[in-house]
Enzyme design. Sequence first.
Site: not given
Length: 359
Positions: A10, A104-105
Amino acid sequence: MSIRKIIHIDMDAFYASVEQRDNPELRGKPVAVGHGAARGVVAAASYEARAFGVYSALASVTAMRKCPELIFVPPRFDVYRAVSAQIHEIFRAHTDLIEPLSLDEAYLDVTHNKQGITLARDVANTIRSRIKEVTGLNASAGISYNKFLAKIASGYRKPNNYFVIPPERGAQFVAALPIEKFHGVGPATAARMHRLGIMTGADLAALTMDEMVAHFGRSAQYWFDLAQGIDHREVKPNRERKSIGAEDTFGQDITTLDEARTLTRPLINKVWAGGEKRGLYGRTVTLKVKFADFEQITRARSRPEPVSSAAELAQAVDELLAQTFPPRKPVRLLGVTISAFTPSSSTATPKQMVLPIQD
């Protein structure tokens, strides 16, 4: 069965960190990615802004009230997607079993990783170091034997850190976990569990299977497993998201259009922020209505082009509400969902709408 090695990566305040990286004048300052207009919403916030209580999905006016020095920066999704592509290239150097959750993860299954690294912790830290070297950004990692615990672990020591939950500590860790942290527990489910006296994983684990079935029906086995630290979900590459939605159950039933409009605004902001975060823009807006007697209906409309702003999403929801209110009986829940993402959603920003809503 062999024990899996799952990593949840993350990125730390991803959008805001990219903006601070590219503009030195923003470093160390409270930054919000989004539009500061009256009906704007925060898509992401720097850690300096979070210290004031500014988070994603917060209305811009509320964010400014919490932090008068907040600096709004318009989103640059083409840049975020390019950085995300760099990060995924780093992932692929270690495994092909990658399940993106957003730009983003992602989950990574490194049980059999390409580098032959024995410990998943070392794989995670190698990836984090490489991300920093290539992009200049920080990432946090959670490492465990299933997806549920890996995701919990990634937020345990944020920012710019990692945390491991090994198999021998899984059940003990879950026992102390607040029920709100469980995968699948939203505000409505949490309130229901609280009414049953379930506050932690230990409280959930204390129920017998018969009690689980009585309280949760078909979901009984799922909750029974999670309470023991068990999650059988596999890391699925090329996971495609079909929709983004949010709903709320009200403490008191509503009957007026004004009430409905007011109460759907936070849902609209949350849905729009979720779409912007993932670079997804849909054409179909759906309104979910659950009445006091638990009867449920949906109303939906589709557009020729993707919805291109939170204001347009609000307009679409208002039109659907106008078809439903005043209702034939009191309403206990409203939900907003956007779907029918265009094929170019992951590679381009939406075009400005020029056509009216079509049935």
